[in-house]
Design a protein around this motif. Structure first.
Motif, PDB file in Angstrom:
ATOM      1  N   ASN A   1       0.828  -1.207   0.000  1.00  0.00           N
ATOM      2  CA  ASN A   1       0.000   0.000   0.000  1.00  0.00           C
ATOM      3  C   ASN A   1       0.861   1.255   0.000  1.00  0.00           C
ATOM      4  O   ASN A   1       0.521   2.241  -0.654  1.00  0.00           O
TER       5      ASN A   1
ATOM      6  N   SER B   1       0.529   3.919  -2.868  1.00  0.00           N
ATOM      7  CA  SER B   1       0.099   5.290  -2.563  1.00  0.00           C
ATOM      8  C   SER B   1       1.080   6.317  -3.117  1.00  0.00           C
ATOM      9  O   SER B   1       0.668   7.346  -3.660  1.00  0.00           O
TER      10      SER B   1
ATOM     11  N   SER C   1      -2.112   9.788  -0.043  1.00  0.00           N
ATOM     12  CA  SER C   1      -1.593   9.365   1.259  1.00  0.00           C
ATOM     13  C   SER C   1      -1.876   7.875   1.421  1.00  0.00           C
ATOM     14  O   SER C   1      -2.836   7.350   0.832  1.00  0.00           O
ATOM     15  N   PRO C   2      -1.073   7.157   2.210  1.00  0.00           N
ATOM     16  CA  PRO C   2      -1.320   5.728   2.417  1.00  0.00           C
ATOM     17  C   PRO C   2      -2.722   5.432   2.947  1.00  0.00           C
ATOM     18  O   PRO C   2      -3.361   4.475   2.501  1.00  0.00           O
ATOM     19  N   SER C   3      -3.230   6.255   3.867  1.00  0.00           N
ATOM     20  CA  SER C   3      -4.563   5.989   4.422  1.00  0.00           C
ATOM     21  C   SER C   3      -5.660   6.191   3.370  1.00  0.00           C
ATOM     22  O   SER C   3      -6.600   5.399   3.284  1.00  0.00           O
ATOM     23  N   ALA C   4      -5.533   7.229   2.554  1.00  0.00           N
ATOM     24  CA  ALA C   4      -6.522   7.469   1.491  1.00  0.00           C
ATOM     25  C   ALA C   4      -6.461   6.360   0.437  1.00  0.00           C
ATOM     26  O   ALA C   4      -7.503   5.896  -0.051  1.00  0.00           O
ATOM     27  N   CYS C   5      -5.262   5.928   0.111  1.00  0.00           N
ATOM     28  CA  CYS C   5      -5.086   4.855  -0.867  1.00  0.00           C
ATOM     29  C   CYS C   5      -5.695   3.554  -0.347  1.00  0.00           C
ATOM     30  O   CYS C   5      -6.415   2.859  -1.062  1.00  0.00           O
ATOM     31  N   LEU C   6      -5.422   3.234   0.912  1.00  0.00           N
ATOM     32  CA  LEU C   6      -5.972   2.019   1.510  1.00  0.00           C
ATOM     33  C   LEU C   6      -7.499   2.069   1.558  1.00  0.00           C
ATOM     34  O   LEU C   6      -8.169   1.079   1.248  1.00  0.00           O
ATOM     35  N   ALA C   7      -8.058   3.220   1.903  1.00  0.00           N
ATOM     36  CA  ALA C   7      -9.518   3.372   1.950  1.00  0.00           C
ATOM     37  C   ALA C   7     -10.126   3.170   0.560  1.00  0.00           C
ATOM     38  O   ALA C   7     -11.165   2.512   0.420  1.00  0.00           O
ATOM     39  N   ARG C   8      -9.489   3.726  -0.454  1.00  0.00           N
ATOM     40  CA  ARG C   8     -10.012   3.570  -1.825  1.00  0.00           C
ATOM     41  C   ARG C   8      -9.909   2.115  -2.280  1.00  0.00           C
ATOM     42  O   ARG C   8     -10.832   1.586  -2.909  1.00  0.00           O
TER      43      ARG C   8
ATOM     44  N   LYS D   1      -9.883  -0.546  -0.371  1.00  0.00           N
ATOM     45  CA  LYS D   1     -10.896  -1.284   0.380  1.00  0.00           C
ATOM     46  C   LYS D   1     -12.282  -1.055  -0.223  1.00  0.00           C
ATOM     47  O   LYS D   1     -13.061  -1.999  -0.370  1.00  0.00           O
TER      48      LYS D   1
END
Length: 157
Positions: free
Chosen positions: A24, A28, A34-41, A43
């Motif tokens: 991730n 990202s 950002s890693p968190s936005a990439c992971l959320a997308r 998912k």
């Protein structure tokens, strides 16, 4: 159900189609999120079943599987019960990689792998032709693979 994808979603899908083992963090950075936005997308794409699974792309020849065939099957009589029974049997068969209901002179198109031609012949005679309703089988043997991909093309914006 059509899903609208923005350029970040498409970039994620494209990158994961190229290499589903990418972390991730690397993903990202490569798409500028950002890693968190990439992971959320990512998912969200999985929850929507746009991305259905991550898998390895295996070279069957290196595993000793020499025969790849496209097998067309006609059922008779062609009715819901026979078709459902046929599809259930095919779904239980590991050497059938893909199965499609098709139009034209045949009812189904199967992508089949076998160790060799003798094993493929045995599969046709002993297994496929024994499935109730299978009336006719036609085979095209792959001599050489010219292109092979699992990547779905994404329109560019």
């Amino acid at each position: 159900m059509n899903i609208t994808l923005d350029h970040y979603d498409k970039a994620i899908i494209h990158a994961l189609q190229e290499d589903s083992s990418i972390s991730n963090l690397v993903l990202s950075k490569s798409i500028g999120l950002s890693p968190s936005a990439c992971l959320a997308r990512t998912k969200n794409l999985r929850e929507l079943r746009v991305i259905q699974r991550f898998t390895a792309f295996v070279d069957e020849k290196k595993l000793g599987i020499e025969t790849l065939a496209f097998t067309m099957v006609s059922l008779s009589p062609l009715n819901r019960e026979i078709a459902n029974s046929f599809v259930q049997k095919i779904n239980e068969t590991p050497n059938v990689l893909e199965c499609y209901t098709i139009t034209g002179g045949q009812d189904y198109l199967l992508k089949v792998v076998a160790k060799d031609m003798s094993t493929y012949r045995d599969f046709i005679i002993d297994y496929l032709m024994a499935i109730p309703g299978v009336n006719r089988v036609e085979t095209s043997i792959v001599m050489q693979t010219e292109k092979r991909t699992l990547s779905i093309p994404l329109d560019e914006e």
